[in-house]
Design a protein around this motif. Structure first.
Motif, PDB file in Angstrom:
ATOM      1  N   ASN A   1       0.804  -1.219   0.000  1.00 32.23           N
ATOM      2  CA  ASN A   1       0.000   0.000   0.000  1.00 32.23           C
ATOM      3  C   ASN A   1       0.837   1.269   0.000  1.00 32.23           C
ATOM      4  O   ASN A   1       0.296   2.360   0.082  1.00 32.23           O
ATOM      5  N   LYS A   2       2.132   1.124  -0.065  1.00 30.38           N
ATOM      6  CA  LYS A   2       3.040   2.257  -0.095  1.00 30.38           C
ATOM      7  C   LYS A   2       2.855   3.165   1.114  1.00 30.38           C
ATOM      8  O   LYS A   2       2.761   4.382   1.005  1.00 30.38           O
ATOM      9  N   PHE A   3       2.773   2.548   2.271  1.00 30.46           N
ATOM     10  CA  PHE A   3       2.653   3.345   3.477  1.00 30.46           C
ATOM     11  C   PHE A   3       4.020   3.837   3.907  1.00 30.46           C
ATOM     12  O   PHE A   3       5.022   3.174   3.706  1.00 30.46           O
ATOM     13  N   THR A   4       4.039   5.007   4.554  1.00 30.49           N
ATOM     14  CA  THR A   4       5.309   5.455   5.136  1.00 30.49           C
ATOM     15  C   THR A   4       5.593   4.667   6.411  1.00 30.49           C
ATOM     16  O   THR A   4       6.730   4.418   6.758  1.00 30.49           O
ATOM     17  N   GLN A   5       4.532   4.329   7.101  1.00 30.31           N
ATOM     18  CA  GLN A   5       4.742   3.575   8.329  1.00 30.31           C
ATOM     19  C   GLN A   5       3.545   2.685   8.569  1.00 30.31           C
ATOM     20  O   GLN A   5       2.423   3.038   8.217  1.00 30.31           O
ATOM     21  N   VAL A   6       3.773   1.564   9.204  1.00 28.78           N
ATOM     22  CA  VAL A   6       2.646   0.688   9.512  1.00 28.78           C
ATOM     23  C   VAL A   6       2.749   0.315  10.991  1.00 28.78           C
ATOM     24  O   VAL A   6       3.844   0.108  11.518  1.00 28.78           O
ATOM     25  N   TYR A   7       1.603   0.334  11.654  1.00 28.20           N
ATOM     26  CA  TYR A   7       1.586   0.050  13.086  1.00 28.20           C
ATOM     27  C   TYR A   7       0.715  -1.145  13.371  1.00 28.20           C
ATOM     28  O   TYR A   7      -0.296  -1.360  12.695  1.00 28.20           O
ATOM     29  N   PHE A   8       1.091  -1.885  14.386  1.00 25.75           N
ATOM     30  CA  PHE A   8       0.170  -2.872  14.916  1.00 25.75           C
ATOM     31  C   PHE A   8      -0.658  -2.150  15.966  1.00 25.75           C
ATOM     32  O   PHE A   8      -0.131  -1.702  16.985  1.00 25.75           O
ATOM     33  N   TRP A   9      -1.922  -1.997  15.707  1.00 27.09           N
ATOM     34  CA  TRP A   9      -2.758  -1.162  16.562  1.00 27.09           C
ATOM     35  C   TRP A   9      -3.271  -1.903  17.784  1.00 27.09           C
ATOM     36  O   TRP A   9      -3.415  -1.328  18.853  1.00 27.09           O
ATOM     37  N   GLY A  10      -3.609  -3.166  17.610  1.00 24.99           N
ATOM     38  CA  GLY A  10      -4.098  -3.879  18.779  1.00 24.99           C
ATOM     39  C   GLY A  10      -5.005  -5.036  18.423  1.00 24.99           C
ATOM     40  O   GLY A  10      -5.025  -5.513  17.291  1.00 24.99           O
TER      41      GLY A  10
ATOM     42  N   LYS B   1       4.788  22.430   5.521  1.00 24.30           N
ATOM     43  CA  LYS B   1       3.699  22.236   4.555  1.00 24.30           C
ATOM     44  C   LYS B   1       2.399  21.854   5.245  1.00 24.30           C
ATOM     45  O   LYS B   1       1.414  21.558   4.601  1.00 24.30           O
ATOM     46  N   GLY B   2       2.420  21.778   6.573  1.00 27.75           N
ATOM     47  CA  GLY B   2       1.192  21.419   7.278  1.00 27.75           C
ATOM     48  C   GLY B   2       0.983  19.937   7.422  1.00 27.75           C
ATOM     49  O   GLY B   2      -0.070  19.482   7.854  1.00 27.75           O
ATOM     50  N   VAL B   3       1.982  19.158   7.088  1.00 32.46           N
ATOM     51  CA  VAL B   3       1.846  17.707   7.196  1.00 32.46           C
ATOM     52  C   VAL B   3       2.379  17.277   8.561  1.00 32.46           C
ATOM     53  O   VAL B   3       3.435  17.730   9.004  1.00 32.46           O
ATOM     54  N   VAL B   4       1.639  16.409   9.212  1.00 33.70           N
ATOM     55  CA  VAL B   4       2.052  15.952  10.537  1.00 33.70           C
ATOM     56  C   VAL B   4       2.993  14.762  10.359  1.00 33.70           C
ATOM     57  O   VAL B   4       2.627  13.748   9.774  1.00 33.70           O
ATOM     58  N   VAL B   5       4.199  14.931  10.848  1.00 35.30           N
ATOM     59  CA  VAL B   5       5.206  13.867  10.665  1.00 35.30           C
ATOM     60  C   VAL B   5       5.886  13.565  11.987  1.00 35.30           C
ATOM     61  O   VAL B   5       5.767  14.304  12.960  1.00 35.30           O
ATOM     62  N   ASN B   6       6.624  12.480  11.994  1.00 39.32           N
ATOM     63  CA  ASN B   6       7.455  12.161  13.151  1.00 39.32           C
ATOM     64  C   ASN B   6       8.492  13.243  13.335  1.00 39.32           C
ATOM     65  O   ASN B   6       9.080  13.705  12.369  1.00 39.32           O
TER      66      ASN B   6
ATOM     67  N   VAL C   1       0.000   4.344   7.599  1.00 39.82           N
ATOM     68  CA  VAL C   1       0.000   5.799   7.517  1.00 39.82           C
ATOM     69  C   VAL C   1       0.650   6.214   6.212  1.00 39.82           C
ATOM     70  O   VAL C   1       1.746   5.772   5.879  1.00 39.82           O
ATOM     71  N   ILE C   2      -0.056   7.074   5.465  1.00 37.85           N
ATOM     72  CA  ILE C   2       0.537   7.646   4.240  1.00 37.85           C
ATOM     73  C   ILE C   2       0.824   9.099   4.518  1.00 37.85           C
ATOM     74  O   ILE C   2      -0.077   9.910   4.629  1.00 37.85           O
ATOM     75  N   ARG C   3       2.079   9.398   4.645  1.00 41.69           N
ATOM     76  CA  ARG C   3       2.554  10.774   4.840  1.00 41.69           C
ATOM     77  C   ARG C   3       2.040  11.432   6.118  1.00 41.69           C
ATOM     78  O   ARG C   3       2.766  11.638   7.045  1.00 41.69           O
ATOM     79  N   ASP C   4       0.766  11.801   6.147  1.00 40.36           N
ATOM     80  CA  ASP C   4       0.284  12.560   7.305  1.00 40.36           C
ATOM     81  C   ASP C   4      -0.185  11.616   8.398  1.00 40.36           C
ATOM     82  O   ASP C   4      -1.003  10.741   8.174  1.00 40.36           O
ATOM     83  N   GLN C   5       0.331  11.817   9.585  1.00 36.65           N
ATOM     84  CA  GLN C   5       0.009  10.897  10.672  1.00 36.65           C
ATOM     85  C   GLN C   5      -1.418  11.059  11.170  1.00 36.65           C
ATOM     86  O   GLN C   5      -1.929  10.207  11.859  1.00 36.65           O
ATOM     87  N   LEU C   6      -2.049  12.174  10.896  1.00 32.87           N
ATOM     88  CA  LEU C   6      -3.415  12.340  11.382  1.00 32.87           C
ATOM     89  C   LEU C   6      -4.430  11.976  10.315  1.00 32.87           C
ATOM     90  O   LEU C   6      -5.336  11.194  10.539  1.00 32.87           O
TER      91      LEU C   6
END
Lengths: 513, 271
Positions: free
Chosen positions: B39-48, B160-165, B63-68
């Protein structure tokens, strides 16, 4: 001769140097340090984080003289406590003297259980279990125990509780100071009551209401109080013994729902008022959870056929390990009806005890009160409460709103050969058990509350009872309502009508004459 | 929890009583990177994990680019194959608030609930039908709204208004890590725009664009505890099972939900 460019450069440099802030730092120094840092460290995404780098540099220059912040005091104390647990093992003398007796410690093999629980996807991390294990060892060293088991962990707001279930060796148990104090207080109250009755002179309307006599609590070693429980907040800290549980506490704990704070002395503010502090509430919940969720493979425990002494109401409460236990295969253990798992803790009756006791039964010491009560009291016939007997399978447990009370699964679908059965309670979320062909164990990790207490979706506190009537209503004190205008008129008309009739009759009689 | 180093971070949340079996961990560590690259995600989390009566759902978030705004949720029954969760519409959201009860473990199961509705002043009964898959998506969205938290400074809004790490996040200092005000909700700020200008003056716009959890109602719905090994654990009492952790002075933080998927509406009585 300096070139045009060099002149410009020097001008720009001195201009930047003159841009100072209050503390004497100038822009030129700042930018040169920043660029040097970037060239040295080569951080990624420099363009994006340029401002942050600049900010960090400014903050760094101010704080470089400070020592790193110390660990919170709390952390330091915890790790100190933990360290004392580890200090016992490195003693050379002790290591040489590990005798046979020591190897037969009542300490449970928690690490083995931890492995099984992990396969099922529940439980605490291995490190935490090891700490608890060391802590239990400390408990055993300080108390003469026959059996010891890690019962589980309660999650609280400020601190958590680790609970150990123990059984003392016969005859080694200490008499609780608390209980002796309670008995003393009761006797004082009785004396005071007798004095009070003699002082009455006026005959005031007597209050007929008497509180229902309290249900006596069960003895140690029986029913709810079969085991003793110790709790601690952190492994390494002292274990605190929990008091025995009274039926009133169990009855009321069914009606309230409170989070544990982590402090045993915290008061429980609730309605109905809970008789005790958090320590007693914790003990009551432990009793309820044990009664509801401690299970074992069917046939593992059996009743002792040689024992003749039974309780008055015919319930058996004593079980032993079955020497002829037939190992139940994994496939059968995972049977979703639950026919292969049984409760091995007695069911708690609505009264709050495991063995029923009629609260109106007169005790042996109450002869004086008996005479009075026979005059006034109305004898009520109470049906004895019954519940499922010990060692019934979990297949017979009641459903919760249509949901099965237990979830039974194989821990691994992909590798069933070495897998284990994993049972999860839906009535008490947090109660788990695992079973293999050779071993089983129960544990509880959770907040300590029942799912859907009271069978309703949301918890509803009990309604306050209506205020009691002061006097019994009778004709001598009850006021009669004054008649309304219509009633008066109707009564007058009726009277007038009667008189008219009478006159009429008299006239008729006169006429007749 | 980050999908990359799951086997390490799992021990941070296991003090709440739930962990993953080795089988599940290996399955996740295999399937999550695949999910990420597909899916070309920037990051993938195991949520639960949401525990149903018959089966459990494992949830992952990409997550794609913006964390929110760039978050997508997936669910799986066996940690190996992932299904995208349906979009949550307002209708589903409203229905999910009324439907109560445990999840069954079967995504196609339909919940039926009779609801008392007043139409034109006449009370009548309406049956609400909701698919389990939709309810799952709505519940997860609810949990993220209330429970997804991170230490202050862990995420920034770039130019740019993008929420990142935040690359420069060094971790909270130990004294700040035990204060509730140092943790922020990972959701579109609700309370922030209502604050007065004076209060906003002290905030740094790059970091403080999220709501702090200190202002959550009811007060006391977060239990903060220090555990051995310098770890700070936060547990939500509103959604029992949600555990967040942070190790002060390091950039390690995360949250995870292992629970029944039911909101604790009794919390006012319980505190």
């Amino acid at each position: 001769m300096p070139t045009e460019g060099e002149v410009q450069f020097v001008k720009a440099q001195s201009c930047l140097k003159s841009l100072q802030n209050d503390s004497g730092e100038n822009l030129y120094d700042h930018i040169s340090t920043l660029l040097a840092k970037i060239l040295d460290e080569r951080p990624g995404h420099v363009v994006d984080v340029f401002e942050d780098l600049s900010l960090n540099l400014k903050q760094l220059s101010k704080t470089c003289g400070e020592t790193p912040q110390e660990l919170g005091l709390m952390q330091a104390k915890l790790t100190e406590d933990l360290r004392t647990l580890f200090s016992g093992g490195t003693d050379d003398d002790a290591a040489q003297e590990i005798s046979d007796e020591d190897m037969q410690t009542p300490l449970p093999n928690l690490m083995e259980n931890a492995y099984f629980f992990e396969q099922a996807g529940i439980g605490l991390s291995k490190e935490e279990i090891f700490e608890v294990s060391l802590s239990l060892k400390q408990l055993i060293e300080n108390n003469p125990l026959q059996k010891c088991r890690f019962w589980g962990k309660f999650l609280g707001i400020q601190k958590n509780y680790y609970v150990a279930e123990v059984e003392y060796r016969d005859g080694e148990e200490e008499e609780d100071e608390e209980e002796a104090a309670e008995e003393g207080a009761e006797k004082e109250e009785e004396e005071r009551e007798e004095d009070g009755e003699e002082a009455e002179e006026d005959i005031l309307p007597k209050n007929e209401w008497k509180p229902t006599p309290p249900v006596p609590k069960e003895d140690k070693g029986k029913g709810v109080n079969k085991y003793i429980y110790f709790v601690t907040n952190y492994p390494g800290q002292q274990w605190t013994k929990l008091p025995t549980c009274t039926p009133q506490q169990i009855q009321i704990s069914r009606k309230i729902k409170k989070f544990f704070t982590g402090n045993l002395d915290a008061p429980i503010v609730s309605y109905p008022p809970f008789p005790g502090s958090e320590m007693n509430y914790l003990r009551a919940q432990i009793a309820r959870i044990s009664a509801g969720t401690q299970i074992s493979p069917t046939g593992f425990y059996m009743f002792d056929e040689e024992e003749e002494a039974e309780e008055d109401d015919g319930s058996k409460d004593h079980y032993i390990e079955n020497p002829e236990y037939e190992v139940i295969s994994l496939k059968n253990l995972s049977d979703t009806t639950g026919a292969n798992w049984t409760h091995h803790v007695q069911f708690i009756l609505p009264q709050g005890r495991c063995a029923y006791v009629n609260p109106l039964q007169k005790g042996e010491d109450d002869f004086e009160e008996e005479e009075e009560e026979e005059e006034d009291a109305v004898e009520e016939e109470i049906e004895p409460e019954t519940g499922p007997p010990l060692l019934t399978t979990i297949a017979d447990d009641a459903e919760i709103n249509g949901i099965a009370p237990w979830t039974i699964k194989m821990a691994s679908e992909r590798m069933p050969y070495f897998s284990l059965t994993f049972v999860r309670s839906n009535l008490w979320p947090g109660a788990y058990a695992f079973g293999t062909e050779k071993k089983f164990e129960n544990i509880y990790i959770g907040f300590g509350h029942k799912y859907r207490e009271g069978k309703e979706i949301n918890y509803t506190p009990s309604v306050v009872p209506a205020a009691q009537v002061e006097y019994t209503l009778g004709p001598e004190i009850q006021e009669i309502d004054d008649p309304t205008v219509e009633e008066e008129a109707a009564a007058k008309a009726a009277l007038a009508g009667e008189e008219g009739e009478e006159e009429g009759e008299e006239e008729q009689e006169e006429e007749d004459d | 929890m980050d999908g990359e180093d799951l086997h390490l971070t799992e021990s941070y949340v296991s003090s709440s009583g739930l962990c993953l079996s080795p089988e599940q961990k290996t399955a996740l560590q295999t399937s999550l990177p695949i999910l990420r690259s597909q899916n070309k995600f920037t990051q993938v989390y195991f949520w639960g994990k949401i525990m149903g009566v018959k089966d459990d759902y494992f949830i992952a978030q990409g997550v794609i680019r913006d964390q929110l705004s760039g978050r997508k949720n997936f669910y799986s029954l066996d940690c190996a194959s992932w299904n995208l969760m349906p979009q949550v519409t307002d209708d589903i959201r409203a229905k999910s608030l009324k439907v109560k009860g445990r999840f069954s473990g079967d995504p196609s199961y339909e919940f039926e609930q009779i609801d008392q509705v007043e139409t034109n002043g006449i009370p009548s009964e309406e049956t609400i039908v909701l698919r389990e898959e939709d309810r799952l998506a709505a519940v997860i969205e609810g949990i993220i709204q209330d429970g997804a938290i991170a230490p202050r400074g862990a995420f920034t809004k770039n130019a740019k208004g993008v929420v990142v790490n935040n690359v420069n996040f060094q971790g909270l200092p130990p004294l700040d890590a035990v204060k509730l005000g140092s943790y922020l909700h990972l959701r579109e700020a609700v309370n922030l725009p209502q604050k007065s200008l004076m209060e906003r003056e002290k905030l740094e716009p790059a970091i403080d664009f999220l709501d702090p959890i200190e202002e959550d109602i009811p007060k006391g719905s977060w239990a903060l505890q220090e555990e051995r090994g310098h770890q700070v654990t936060l547990r939500s009492l509103y959604w029992p099972g949600l555990t967040a952790y942070h190790i002060p002075n390091t950039a390690k933080f995360g949250y995870c939900y292992f629970g029944l998927g039911e909101k604790n509406n009794d919390i006012p009585f319980m505190l």
